[in-house]
Design a protein around this motif. Sequence first.
Motif, short mmCIF file in Angstrom:
data_model
loop_
_atom_site.label_atom_id
_atom_site.label_comp_id
_atom_site.label_asym_id
_atom_site.label_seq_id
_atom_site.Cartn_x
_atom_site.Cartn_y
_atom_site.Cartn_z
N UNK A 1 23.31 26.18 25.50
CA UNK A 1 22.39 25.05 25.52
C UNK A 1 22.75 24.02 24.48
N UNK A 2 23.22 24.49 23.31
CA UNK A 2 23.63 23.56 22.25
C UNK A 2 24.87 22.78 22.66
N UNK A 3 25.87 23.47 23.23
CA UNK A 3 27.10 22.78 23.62
C UNK A 3 26.86 21.80 24.76
N UNK A 4 25.96 22.15 25.67
CA UNK A 4 25.64 21.23 26.77
C UNK A 4 25.00 19.95 26.25
N UNK A 5 24.29 20.06 25.12
CA UNK A 5 23.67 18.87 24.53
C UNK A 5 24.64 18.09 23.67
N UNK A 6 25.77 18.73 23.30
CA UNK A 6 26.77 18.03 22.51
C UNK A 6 26.93 18.52 21.08
N UNK A 7 26.41 19.72 20.77
CA UNK A 7 26.55 20.30 19.43
C UNK A 7 27.48 21.50 19.53
N UNK A 8 28.59 21.46 18.82
CA UNK A 8 29.63 22.48 18.91
C UNK A 8 29.86 23.11 17.53
#
Length: 506
Positions: A78-85
Motif C-alpha cells: 500500500x505504501x509503494x502504490x502511494x509512492x513511498x519506497x
Amino acid sequence: MSARDSLLEIRDLTKAFKGVKALDTVSFDLRFGEVVGLAGHNGAGKSTLLNILSGVFTADSGSMSLLSNKYKPTSYSGATEAGVFRIYQELSVIDNLTVAENLTLGTEKHIRKFGLLAPKRTTATAANFLDDVGLGDLDAKKRVEQLTMAERQLVEIAKALYMARLANIEKPVLLLDEPTSGLTQTQVDFLEGHINRLRSQMGIILTTHRGSELLEWSDRVVVLRDGRVVGEPDPRSTSAEELGRLMVGEVHVVQHARREAREEQGGPVLEVQDLVLPSLGEPVNLILQPGEVVALIGESEEKTQIARCISGLLKPSSGVVRVNGRKIASSVKGSLEAGVRFVPADRGGEGLSLLHSVQDNLALGAMAAETRQDLARKPKAEKAFAQNLVSKYGVKIASLEQPSGSLSGGNQQKLLVARAMSDAARVIVLDKPTRGIDVHAKSEIFRLILEASDRGVSVLIASDEPEELMPICDRLIAFRNGRVSAEFDCRSGAEPTLTELAEATS
C-alpha cells in the motif's frame, strides 16, 4: 505546487507497544527535492517511524498526508502504490540476476513481447531507464553479485524509481535506512555523489548511525529522543559532536579501556588449520586461546566467509576446524554441538524471525542449539528463560510478546547476541556486529563480548570497522586480496595507527 512545497506531512504520530510509547506526537515535513536526516540513538523511535511510513505498522493516533492527500498505508504494498519506497539496510537485490532483471522483477508484464520474456528487451529497457534517471554508470547486463555494496544500494534505489515511473508517480518518497552500513569510505563517497544527483527527482528521509554523514547529506535534520522530536538543527551550522549531544541528552556512554596482556592458560579453544576457500589466495590458519577476542578485518568478504565456515554455514574446499582439540563436522549441527554460536550480519534476513515474538526467538534458538525441548513442554519455563536473557543482556522491550521486528536495530542486535551467549557456548563468532547501530548499542555489544571473554569464551569478529574494536580486541588480523596482510597485537601497548590499518586492508 512548487518544487519546495511539502511532499509528505507528518502530524502528531503516536505509537505504543504494551503501553510503552515508541513515538510520542512526532511532527515534521518533507519537501520535494529535499533530504531530511532522521537522527536518534538506539530506541529513539526511528525504526518505528519508518515502519509506519512504509505500512508495516499503523499509528495509534496522528495523521499523515502525501501530496496533500490523506496517507495511511496498512501494508508495504500500500505504501509503494502511494509512492513511498523503503530501502532496507538488508538489501533485497538478487545476486545471481542482472541489474536489468532485478530492476524489472515483478513488473515483467510491461516488457513482455507476444506474452514472452525478451531478455534483450529487458536489458534495453533497463539501460534506457538508468540513463534517463542519471544512473547510466550501472551496467544493466552485469550480475548484481559482481557489484560493490554501494552499487547494490543504487540498484535498489533505481528499482524504486522504476516502479514509481510505471505507476505514474512523479514525486516519490524514498526512505533510506542505514544506506552506508558496511560500506568502505570510498563506497560512501560514491553513494553520496549519486544521491546528490538523484535528490531532485524525489524526497528522501535518511537514517544513518554516522552523525557526520547525516549532516553532510541532509538539508535538514530531525532529532528523536525517547520517541519525541527534541530538535531540528541546521546541518550547515551543527557539528557532529553537537548533534551527538542532542541525540544523547544526559545519557552516559561507557568507554571500554584497552585490554591488558594475559597469560595463556590451557590449550587453544579454536583452531583453524589450512582452511581453503575459493575467495582465499592461500590457506588460513587461526588459533584462539580461552577468552581471547580476535577480529578479522579488511574491505573484502574473505573474513565473513571464514566466519561462516567456522559456524558450519559454508563448506570449505579443505581444512580442519577444531574446538577444544576435537575436529568438528563441517555443518551447522556439528558447529552447534561443539559449542560454536554465530551472530550473522543480516539481522532480519538470517538472524531473527522478525514476525515472531522476542520470546519465540530466544526459546527457539535454545531448542535448536542446545536441545532445550523442556522449553516447548513448559510455557512458564520458556517465559522465565526468555525473561532472564532479556534482563541479563539489557534488551529493551515492551513485552516478551512484542514482535522482534518492532525492536530498534540495536535491540535486535542485542537479542541476537543474548541468544548466542548461552552457558554452552565455547566460541562466539560475530559477523559485523556493530553494523547499522549507534554508539550506545555498540557499547552494550562490546560489554557483552567482554563479559563472555571473562568467562573463558573465545570470540571471533569479522568487521569493517577495526578502529572501534581495538579497545576490546586482543588481536586484529588483516586481509587483503585473499591473504593475511598483517597481524596486530592490541595488548602490547603499540596498537596500530589508522594509517597502518588502512595500508593493511586496502
